[in-house]
Motif scaffolding. Sequence first.
Motif, PDB file in Angstrom:
ATOM      1  N   GLY A  20       0.814  -1.204   0.000  1.00 42.78           N
ATOM      2  CA  GLY A  20       0.000   0.000   0.000  1.00 42.78           C
ATOM      3  C   GLY A  20       0.848   1.255   0.000  1.00 42.78           C
ATOM      4  N   ALA A  21       0.311   2.315   0.571  1.00 41.26           N
ATOM      5  CA  ALA A  21       0.969   3.620   0.550  1.00 41.26           C
ATOM      6  C   ALA A  21       2.294   3.589   1.295  1.00 41.26           C
ATOM      7  CB  ALA A  21       0.041   4.670   1.163  1.00 41.26           C
ATOM      8  N   PRO A  22       3.244   4.445   0.914  1.00 41.68           N
ATOM      9  CA  PRO A  22       4.508   4.523   1.651  1.00 41.68           C
ATOM     10  C   PRO A  22       4.270   4.886   3.115  1.00 41.68           C
ATOM     11  CG  PRO A  22       4.667   5.692  -0.440  1.00 41.68           C
ATOM     12  CD  PRO A  22       3.220   5.332  -0.261  1.00 41.68           C
ATOM     13  N   ARG A  37       3.766   3.618  10.712  1.00 43.67           N
ATOM     14  CA  ARG A  37       3.561   5.019  11.087  1.00 43.67           C
ATOM     15  C   ARG A  37       3.859   5.928   9.898  1.00 43.67           C
ATOM     16  NH1 ARG A  37       6.138   3.004  16.013  1.00 43.67           N
ATOM     17  NH2 ARG A  37       4.563   2.961  17.686  1.00 43.67           N
ATOM     18  N   GLY A  38       3.312   7.131   9.965  1.00 43.82           N
ATOM     19  CA  GLY A  38       3.626   8.147   8.964  1.00 43.82           C
ATOM     20  C   GLY A  38       3.173   7.782   7.560  1.00 43.82           C
ATOM     21  N   ILE A  39       1.955   7.267   7.425  1.00 48.43           N
ATOM     22  CA  ILE A  39       1.440   6.952   6.086  1.00 48.43           C
ATOM     23  C   ILE A  39       1.378   8.239   5.262  1.00 48.43           C
ATOM     24  CG2 ILE A  39      -0.550   6.074   4.793  1.00 48.43           C
ATOM     25  CD1 ILE A  39      -1.215   4.344   7.228  1.00 48.43           C
ATOM     26  N   ARG A  40       1.895   8.198   4.024  1.00 48.99           N
ATOM     27  CA  ARG A  40       2.003   9.411   3.217  1.00 48.99           C
ATOM     28  C   ARG A  40       1.826   9.086   1.725  1.00 48.99           C
ATOM     29  NH1 ARG A  40       6.520   7.756   5.674  1.00 48.99           N
ATOM     30  NH2 ARG A  40       8.307   7.115   4.397  1.00 48.99           N
ATOM     31  N   LEU A  41       1.536  10.118   0.964  1.00 50.35           N
ATOM     32  CA  LEU A  41       1.379  10.036  -0.493  1.00 50.35           C
ATOM     33  C   LEU A  41       0.231   9.129  -0.922  1.00 50.35           C
ATOM     34  CD1 LEU A  41       5.110   9.851  -1.648  1.00 50.35           C
ATOM     35  CD2 LEU A  41       3.666  11.863  -1.362  1.00 50.35           C
ATOM     36  N   GLY A  42      -0.425   8.538   0.003  1.00 51.03           N
ATOM     37  CA  GLY A  42      -1.578   7.684  -0.211  1.00 51.03           C
ATOM     38  C   GLY A  42      -2.339   7.615   1.093  1.00 51.03           C
ATOM     39  N   LEU A  43      -3.340   6.759   1.155  1.00 50.53           N
ATOM     40  CA  LEU A  43      -4.225   6.762   2.319  1.00 50.53           C
ATOM     41  C   LEU A  43      -4.270   5.425   3.056  1.00 50.53           C
ATOM     42  CD1 LEU A  43      -6.163   8.730   3.731  1.00 50.53           C
ATOM     43  CD2 LEU A  43      -7.988   7.902   2.241  1.00 50.53           C
ATOM     44  N   PRO A  73       7.716  -7.024  -6.229  1.00 47.18           N
ATOM     45  CA  PRO A  73       6.539  -6.868  -7.096  1.00 47.18           C
ATOM     46  C   PRO A  73       6.436  -5.429  -7.593  1.00 47.18           C
ATOM     47  CG  PRO A  73       5.903  -6.880  -4.793  1.00 47.18           C
ATOM     48  CD  PRO A  73       7.363  -7.217  -4.820  1.00 47.18           C
ATOM     49  N   PRO A  74       5.864  -5.225  -8.760  1.00 43.47           N
ATOM     50  CA  PRO A  74       5.686  -3.851  -9.250  1.00 43.47           C
ATOM     51  C   PRO A  74       4.868  -3.024  -8.263  1.00 43.47           C
ATOM     52  CG  PRO A  74       5.250  -5.447 -10.986  1.00 43.47           C
ATOM     53  CD  PRO A  74       5.381  -6.228  -9.723  1.00 43.47           C
ATOM     54  N   ARG A  75       5.381  -1.840  -7.918  1.00 38.60           N
ATOM     55  CA  ARG A  75       4.675  -0.964  -6.989  1.00 38.60           C
ATOM     56  C   ARG A  75       3.933   0.122  -7.747  1.00 38.60           C
ATOM     57  NH1 ARG A  75       8.578   0.229  -1.804  1.00 38.60           N
ATOM     58  NH2 ARG A  75       9.644  -1.788  -1.702  1.00 38.60           N
ATOM     59  N   PRO A  76       2.741   0.482  -7.308  1.00 37.22           N
ATOM     60  CA  PRO A  76       2.052   1.621  -7.921  1.00 37.22           C
ATOM     61  C   PRO A  76       2.835   2.912  -7.663  1.00 37.22           C
ATOM     62  CG  PRO A  76       0.572   0.316  -6.529  1.00 37.22           C
ATOM     63  CD  PRO A  76       1.960  -0.143  -6.233  1.00 37.22           C
ATOM     64  N   ARG A  77       2.568   3.910  -8.478  1.00 33.39           N
ATOM     65  CA  ARG A  77       3.162   5.226  -8.256  1.00 33.39           C
ATOM     66  C   ARG A  77       2.275   5.995  -7.286  1.00 33.39           C
ATOM     67  NH1 ARG A  77       2.457  10.314  -9.406  1.00 33.39           N
ATOM     68  NH2 ARG A  77       0.521   9.837 -10.511  1.00 33.39           N
ATOM     69  N   PHE A  78       2.860   6.414  -6.168  1.00 31.01           N
ATOM     70  CA  PHE A  78       2.118   7.177  -5.173  1.00 31.01           C
ATOM     71  C   PHE A  78       2.550   8.643  -5.251  1.00 31.01           C
ATOM     72  CE2 PHE A  78       1.803   2.892  -3.607  1.00 31.01           C
ATOM     73  CZ  PHE A  78       0.523   2.830  -3.076  1.00 31.01           C
ATOM     74  N   GLY A  79       1.607   9.544  -5.039  1.00 32.08           N
ATOM     75  CA  GLY A  79       1.908  10.966  -5.063  1.00 32.08           C
ATOM     76  C   GLY A  79       0.668  11.774  -4.737  1.00 32.08           C
ATOM     77  N   GLU A  80       0.744  13.068  -4.939  1.00 28.59           N
ATOM     78  CA  GLU A  80      -0.386  13.947  -4.628  1.00 28.59           C
ATOM     79  C   GLU A  80      -1.242  14.234  -5.855  1.00 28.59           C
ATOM     80  OE1 GLU A  80       0.949  17.374  -2.542  1.00 28.59           O
ATOM     81  OE2 GLU A  80       1.735  16.221  -0.851  1.00 28.59           O
ATOM     82  N   SER A  81      -0.898  13.645  -6.983  1.00 32.63           N
ATOM     83  CA  SER A  81      -1.741  13.742  -8.177  1.00 32.63           C
ATOM     84  C   SER A  81      -1.889  12.344  -8.766  1.00 32.63           C
ATOM     85  CB  SER A  81      -1.138  14.702  -9.207  1.00 32.63           C
ATOM     86  OG  SER A  81       0.111  14.233  -9.668  1.00 32.63           O
ATOM     87  N   TRP A  82      -3.062  12.070  -9.274  1.00 30.56           N
ATOM     88  CA  TRP A  82      -3.386  10.728  -9.755  1.00 30.56           C
ATOM     89  C   TRP A  82      -4.033  10.810 -11.135  1.00 30.56           C
ATOM     90  CZ3 TRP A  82      -2.187   6.732  -6.365  1.00 30.56           C
ATOM     91  CH2 TRP A  82      -1.913   7.114  -5.053  1.00 30.56           C
ATOM     92  N   THR A  83      -3.647   9.896 -12.008  1.00 33.48           N
ATOM     93  CA  THR A  83      -4.300   9.767 -13.305  1.00 33.48           C
ATOM     94  C   THR A  83      -5.208   8.541 -13.246  1.00 33.48           C
ATOM     95  OG1 THR A  83      -2.453  10.784 -14.482  1.00 33.48           O
ATOM     96  CG2 THR A  83      -3.982   9.448 -15.776  1.00 33.48           C
ATOM     97  N   ILE A  84      -6.492   8.766 -13.435  1.00 31.11           N
ATOM     98  CA  ILE A  84      -7.506   7.722 -13.287  1.00 31.11           C
ATOM     99  C   ILE A  84      -8.125   7.427 -14.656  1.00 31.11           C
ATOM    100  CG2 ILE A  84      -9.685   7.101 -12.192  1.00 31.11           C
ATOM    101  CD1 ILE A  84      -7.295   7.300 -10.260  1.00 31.11           C
ATOM    102  N   ASP A  85      -8.053   6.181 -15.071  1.00 34.10           N
ATOM    103  CA  ASP A  85      -8.610   5.778 -16.360  1.00 34.10           C
ATOM    104  C   ASP A  85     -10.114   5.562 -16.263  1.00 34.10           C
ATOM    105  OD1 ASP A  85      -6.120   5.847 -17.516  1.00 34.10           O
ATOM    106  OD2 ASP A  85      -5.744   3.691 -17.269  1.00 34.10           O
TER     107      ASP A  85
END
Length: 328
Positions: free
Chosen positions: A76-78, A105-111, A171-183
């Motif tokens: 999941g998120a970092p 602790r300190g979950i960030r860039l995701g939820l 395993p391939p990790r998703p890209r986490f950040g403050e902007s998301w591209t949603i298909d």
Amino acid sequence: MADTLTVRQSGHATVQDLGRPGRSRYGLPVNGALDQYSARVANALCGNDDTDPLIEITALDFSCTPSTDVLVAVTGAPADLTVDGIPQPQWEPLAVRGGQTLAVRGIRLGLRVYLAVYGSVHAESLLGSCAPDTILGFGRFLRPGDDLALGAQCPPIGHPEFRHPLFRIRPPRPRFGESWTIDVTDGPDIAEFGDSAGRLLSSAYVVTPSSNHIGLRMSGPVPQRVASGEVLSRGVPVGAVEVPAGDQLLVLHRGRGVTAGYPVLAVVTSTSLSPLGQARPGHTIRFRHRTVAEAVAAHRTERAVIRSVRHRAAAVLQSLDLPVLTRR
């Protein structure tokens, strides 16, 4: 006495699985883990079945202590993952000794963060799933002091030299950040928005604090419906991008009700539902158009990736004389 995982700090954590697909015909939301890619990979790294229960940790800090040696995976998120204060990697199998404290602790860039345990954990089931349902008042919301019974015993595991990591699967990790591209694919009511339908793909939207597992509300340039007829209440899919009256978009997620009466401009693809489940209030969303054929191909590719992770993990577990616990 059964081996357990004792919750020390609960934050906002629940026992989850992949939900109740196929129950919408009876009026039940599917629910389940909002980032299903991360949940599936966590279970695969532990040799569990995709549908086995695991812990979903949302936003806040979490810690627990096993009563016996366990094999876990955290995806999941970092976040800052530690065992007895020593930093550990996410997205890899991790051996934890009985009595040690695992902390997220300190979950960030995701939820959301997902914690799977070899053999899974015991959880009550409703219609084949342990997924919480806030409407029915069902589900396991964890509290400090709760004991989760472990589903299988795990013998002591450790690298024979230098305490190196147990093994690397990467395993391939998703890209986490403050902007998301949603298909998204076209929704059934796209023609009712005329030329303004293009705003969905050309604009940026911001996730608002009124978002939850039922749906995400987003502020931004809202497409305007040009048709004047009333939209009758009907079944809506998970991922429906609805345009209610007002200045916000509503994107339904896994806790959504099964019927609604707002026009559906687009539908989020199955592979984009997971990143959408990681979007925090204040994060930016941009939508990208995909054909149904492209969406299906992406779904098949993602499942192939998870199968590959599962096969690699199974090979290592078998080399350690650990039975693989998948049912399929």
